[in-house]
Design an enzyme around this catalytic site. Sequence first.
Site, mmCIF file in Angstrom:
data_model
loop_
_atom_site.group_PDB
_atom_site.id
_atom_site.type_symbol
_atom_site.label_atom_id
_atom_site.label_comp_id
_atom_site.label_asym_id
_atom_site.label_seq_id
_atom_site.Cartn_x
_atom_site.Cartn_y
_atom_site.Cartn_z
ATOM 1 C CB SER A 36 -0.884 -0.031 1.165
ATOM 2 O OG SER A 36 -0.221 -0.223 2.237
ATOM 3 C CG ASN B 113 -3.866 -4.334 13.380
ATOM 4 O OD1 ASN B 113 -3.149 -4.398 12.272
ATOM 5 N ND2 ASN B 113 -3.992 -5.560 13.834
ATOM 6 C CB THR C 132 -40.575 25.659 -8.956
ATOM 7 O OG1 THR C 132 -41.935 26.219 -9.736
ATOM 8 C CG2 THR C 132 -40.463 26.798 -7.493
ATOM 9 C CB SER D 237 -14.514 23.197 -29.715
ATOM 10 O OG SER D 237 -14.697 22.349 -30.899
ATOM 11 C CG ASN E 279 -17.122 23.964 -24.518
ATOM 12 O OD1 ASN E 279 -18.222 24.466 -24.982
ATOM 13 N ND2 ASN E 279 -16.382 23.277 -25.303
ATOM 14 C CD GLU F 127 -19.150 21.206 -19.650
ATOM 15 O OE1 GLU F 127 -19.573 20.205 -20.149
ATOM 16 O OE2 GLU F 127 -18.258 21.747 -19.853
ATOM 17 C CD GLN G 225 -2.858 -2.315 2.435
ATOM 18 O OE1 GLN G 225 -2.288 -2.916 3.323
ATOM 19 N NE2 GLN G 225 -2.539 -2.882 1.097
ATOM 20 C CE LYS H 190 -3.999 3.001 4.734
ATOM 21 N NZ LYS H 190 -4.985 2.395 5.462
#
Length: 460
Positions: free
Chosen positions: A24, A111, A156, A278, A286, A291, A323, A326
């Site tokens: 890890s 641990n 609404t 673009s 854009n 986004e 493990q 994380k």
Amino acid sequence: MSEKPWGGRFSAPTDEFVEAFNASTHVDARMYREDIEGSRAHARMLGRQGILSHADVQTILRGLDEVEQEIEAGDFTFSIALEDVHMNIEARLTAKIGDAGKRLHTARSRNDQVATDTRLYLRRRCDDVLARLQTLQQVLVTQAKAHADTVMPGFTHLQSAQPVTLGHHLLAYVEMLERDRGRFADARQRMNRCPLGAAALAGSTFPIDREWTARELGFDGPTANSLDSVSDRDFIMELLSAAAITAVHLSRFSEELINWMSAQFAFIDLPDAFCTGSSIMPQKKNPDMPELVRGKTGRIIGALVSILVTMKSLPLAYNKDMQEDKEAIFDALDNLEGSLRIFGEMLPGMQVRRQRMREAAASGFATATDLADALVRAGVPFREAHAIVGKSVAWCIAHDCMLESMPADACAAIDERLDAAMLAQLSVENCVAARDHVGGTAPAQVRLQCQRWQQQWENV
Ligand code: ARG
């Protein structure tokens, strides 16, 4: 015998792919500072309790300083054969200082070590998120103040409903972010207990002082049950719940900014520095940042789902499954903080097309409720007023005009109580100004709320 720190009872080496799969370090190396901080406190406690000699403790502290400097200088190579950040640091320490290094792990297990490191690390990240949330709130309040009387359509069902002020709309997000801050602060407080000393799962046979290490590491105290200490990941679930809700808020805001920047709404323009073009359509600008922030919400919610499913059905106490905790939370916090930063830096440069917003607010019969209210003030029961205005709207649609330009004879034909003076009052400015009560959209209320926020921040 294997060269692993735990290799004593093994006769064959670890499979090569298992070694890589098991490791890890690529994820937990970023907790090196917290790992060293925890080891310092643990070593000093062992010294205070007479479990380690004063000389060993001094040697360990010096060695840890050196290892930290090596990592900081980029001179440290994390080895996957040593699995994780904890064993990498311990192995390097031992290589440097010999026997004293081998004594550091007395009365400790990976641990309780990993649980402690992760809490320390996330506590810091939680503070960063809290600060970023507040910065964004401040940016929004500044914009809200500038647009306290900028009128826009309130929606609404994404249909024009009633006019509101842009300032009021922006302050809605300040409220959401405040609840987000509350959730992060709450999670932080509950998380701030120290598992160190729970050791593997049952505690230690040595006379450790858990109160001392807890205080030393800035925790409010030690955790109360050793099994819970090493198997609890509620703090990750809580942080990710808070993160997911914040991401949802940012995503809703993103969606609005994206809509508002379209040629069809044309309410705002976002700064060039936060947009892209673009490769084929030369006219395009854009809103990539909103986004992308909207998109990040997917992985942040995914991280919450991932930790919930990982923890579901795990028996006490530690299991290697954990493990996996994380990667998800680190990724989620990186992306959440990134999103908050983008919004905090992009919004001050947002250009607002006030005239266009006002026109949109005035279209779509958004003042209809106010006309009904005017009839009510003249003594017409609300349900009747509703029907009269409904007919008026239908008349206007058929004749392609606005409520305020209905001719007197058309009004009289619908209902004699509908008079021209009422129609003359129907400006969008009057509509917003009239909603002048706590929580209302009136410019005066928006200014009051901005003041309230700013005073609140000054007082802390
Ligand atoms: N790398 C492990 C984790 O992140 C550390 C704890 C491992 N403990 C163990 N007994 N294998 O969860």
